[in-house]
Design a protein around this motif. Structure first.
Motif, PDB file in Angstrom:
ATOM      1  N   HIS A   1       0.846  -1.199   0.000  1.00  0.00           N
ATOM      2  CA  HIS A   1       0.000   0.000   0.000  1.00  0.00           C
ATOM      3  C   HIS A   1       0.879   1.247   0.000  1.00  0.00           C
ATOM      4  N   ARG A   2       0.529   2.202  -0.844  1.00  0.00           N
ATOM      5  CA  ARG A   2       1.278   3.446  -0.954  1.00  0.00           C
ATOM      6  C   ARG A   2       0.469   4.570  -0.327  1.00  0.00           C
ATOM      7  N   PRO A   3       0.979   5.189   0.729  1.00  0.00           N
ATOM      8  CA  PRO A   3       0.200   6.253   1.393  1.00  0.00           C
ATOM      9  C   PRO A   3       0.113   7.494   0.527  1.00  0.00           C
ATOM     10  N   ALA A   4      -1.016   8.186   0.651  1.00  0.00           N
ATOM     11  CA  ALA A   4      -1.248   9.391  -0.135  1.00  0.00           C
ATOM     12  C   ALA A   4      -1.126  10.661   0.687  1.00  0.00           C
ATOM     13  N   SER A   5      -0.973  10.551   2.000  1.00  0.00           N
ATOM     14  CA  SER A   5      -0.888  11.729   2.867  1.00  0.00           C
ATOM     15  C   SER A   5      -0.050  11.371   4.083  1.00  0.00           C
ATOM     16  N   PRO A   6       0.443  12.371   4.814  1.00  0.00           N
ATOM     17  CA  PRO A   6       1.209  12.074   6.044  1.00  0.00           C
ATOM     18  C   PRO A   6       0.380  11.331   7.093  1.00  0.00           C
TER      19      PRO A   6
END
Length: 537
Positions: A214-219
């Motif tokens: 999974h690639r995070p989109a926000s901090p």
């Protein structure tokens, strides 16, 4: 705006061109079929421009006439589509508001204006209307049609997943979530569902792979993923440590979790236990000391004090005092020292530390520790009951709590809901605990102030001396009833003053101080009263 600018530039170019020709006059002669046509250069340029404009106008007119049927058809089609989308939008709003009748009405209107194969949202509106009406079979059929369409596959799978969850079909819900995660791994609900299923079954390797992909989109999402990874690494380390198959791998997983979050107590405890199994006391102590500096925790103190096998009670007391040096003036630190001092029979150290811990943070286990100290030191049942009574009224001790259930140790998954990372170290909810008023007296201070004196010493003073054997042949003279009795040697003045209250002292409404010195002194007290001895309590 661009067209207007181009038109202005064209007009300026024509104006400049005609001005340039006007400044340079000349004649243009054309001989065609024996005839000579002569005109000025300005007239020739004007005729040329006029002819070009006429050609352009004629072409535009022909184009409008030839394409007008198609344009009219396109206009009416667009108007019909706009009306259909308006009905679809109104129907979705009605479905969201729970108005089944309006949703069905708008659905019928949208179907007459928009083809379902051209707009998949018609299937969504029909499924939502069926769900509002309670027709779940029809809703599932619509969701299955949406799942077969590539444009609405994820939407249909989510609808089927929710329906499977509603029916309690965990295996079907897992399959729908896995299908959605394969095609769209960025969907949070699909990833969470698959992760929850892997966590319930203990498939920690698969769960970690899912988190890594999974690639995070926000901090904020990055922080949430790091927390999940810490929990999963700790869970895998815990499973490996309990199975005793690979303690080194368990240690590595726990250390990897500590690199992400160095204050996570379960990971630190597992890493320390793994080092202790390898007889590496120094590294285990370093990890526990770092955790203790970050925040004292009773599990850390318990493992640190008992980390070295073969230690005597005094050695464990020294290790507890080392924790006190790392984090002084803390309730957990004082409790750990008091517990170790009790095990070492150092009551002069255990009692003040336990009382200080009770003053800082009154809790059930602190008062129970004071009762244990009292039992081991004086054995006074009255004082023991006093501390036990305070423990009943004290706030509950913090524990690992999740969904209203407490556990003696940290668990990665809630046993009630199966949620990952549900356990928190907090005080469980207690129905007996009321609000704390501002300015209220500290219960520990009040408990220490109202602690009854030791009953064993009082009995030693109050008990009459043993009678000496009378010599043979002598007859004991009985005093006259009306005569003044002979004063016997009584207790010391200080004790008598404390035991006999003043005559003019007002008696409290609650009947005075507690008069229950304990069950162990019951027989001696009755014997002393029968022999004419003084009764202090």
């Amino acid at each position: 705006m661009t067209r207007l600018l181009c038109f202005v530039l064209l007009v300026l170019a024509l104006g400049l061109g005609f001005a340039w020709l006007a400044d340079r006059p000349g004649e243009l002669s054309i001989i065609w079929q024996g005839q000579r046509i002569a005109m000025s250069l300005m007239v020739a340029a004007t005729i040329t421009v006029s002819l070009m404009a006429a050609v352009i106008f004629v072409w535009w007119l022909l184009r409008v006439v030839l394409t007008s049927p198609h344009a009219l058809q396109r206009h009416f089609r667009a108007r019909k589509r706009d009306r259909g989308y308006q009905a679809l939008s109104t129907g979705l709003i009605a479905a969201g508001a729970g108005d089944a009748a309006s949703a069905r009405k708008m659905l019928s209107r949208a179907k007459g204006l928009i083809r379902a194969d051209q707009e998949p949202l018609v299937h969504l509106l029909e499924a939502q209307a069926a769900l509002i009406e309670g027709n779940h079979d029809e809703a599932r059929r619509k969701f299955e049609l949406m799942a077969d369409d590539p444009e609405t596959r994820e939407l249909g799978l989510r609808g089927l997943y929710l329906e499977a969850r509603r029916l309690g079909a965990s295996e079907a819900a897992r399959q729908y979530a896995e299908r959605a995660a394969e095609t769209a791994p960025q969907l949070p609900w699909a990833a969470d569902a698959v992760l929850e299923q892997h966590s319930r079954t203990g498939e920690w390797d698969e769960a970690l792979k899912l988190v890594d992909h999974h690639r995070p989109a926000s901090p904020e999402e990055r922080k949430q993923l790091d927390r999940r990874k810490v929990v999963l690494l700790t869970a895998r380390a815990r499973a490996r440590l309990e199975s005793q198959t690979d303690p080194k791998a368990a240690r590595d997983d726990a250390l990897a979790a500590l690199k992400i979050d160095e204050t996570f107590v379960p990971a630190g405890l597992i890493a320390a236990k793994a080092y202790l199994r390898e007889d590496n006391l120094r590294k285990a102590s370093n990890i526990l000391e770092r955790l203790w500096k970050a925040g004292p925790h009773p599990d850390v103190a318990r493992l640190f004090v008992h980390s070295r096998t073969g230690d005597s009670a005094l050695d464990r007391l020294k290790r507890a005092e080392k924790l006190e040096a790392l984090h002084p003036n803390n309730a957990e630190t004082l409790f750990a020292v008091a517990q170790a001092a009790l095990d070492a029979r150092q009551f002069a150290v255990a009692r003040p530390k336990a009382e200080a811990a009770a003053r800082l943070a009154p809790s059930e286990r602190t008062f129970l520790l004071l009762a244990d100290i009292e039992d081991a030191d004086t054995g006074d049942q009255g004082r023991i009951r006093h501390w036990m009574n305070q423990a009943l009224k004290a706030p509950r001790d913090p524990a690992w709590t999740a969904d209203g259930v407490t556990s003696p140790e940290w668990l990665p998954v809630s046993p009630v809901t199966g949620k990952l990372d549900a356990f928190e170290w907090k005080t469980p909810v207690s129905e007996w605990q009321g609000p704390i008023e501002n300015g209220a007296v500290n219960p520990a201070e009040e408990a220490i102030r109202t602690l009854p004196p030791v009953a064993i010493a009082d009995r030693a003073v109050a008990s009459p001396p043993a009678k000496k054997p009378e010599p043979a042949g002598e007859i004991a003279l009985k005093p006259d009833v009306g005569a003044q009795p002979v004063e016997k040697a009584g207790p010391p003045p200080a004790t008598a003053a404390r035991a006999t209250p003043a005559a003019d002292e007002p008696k409290p409404f609650f009947g005075g101080l507690p008069d229950d010195p304990g069950v162990k002194a019951e027989a001696n007290r009755e014997a002393g009263t029968a022999n004419g001895g003084f009764r202090f309590f």
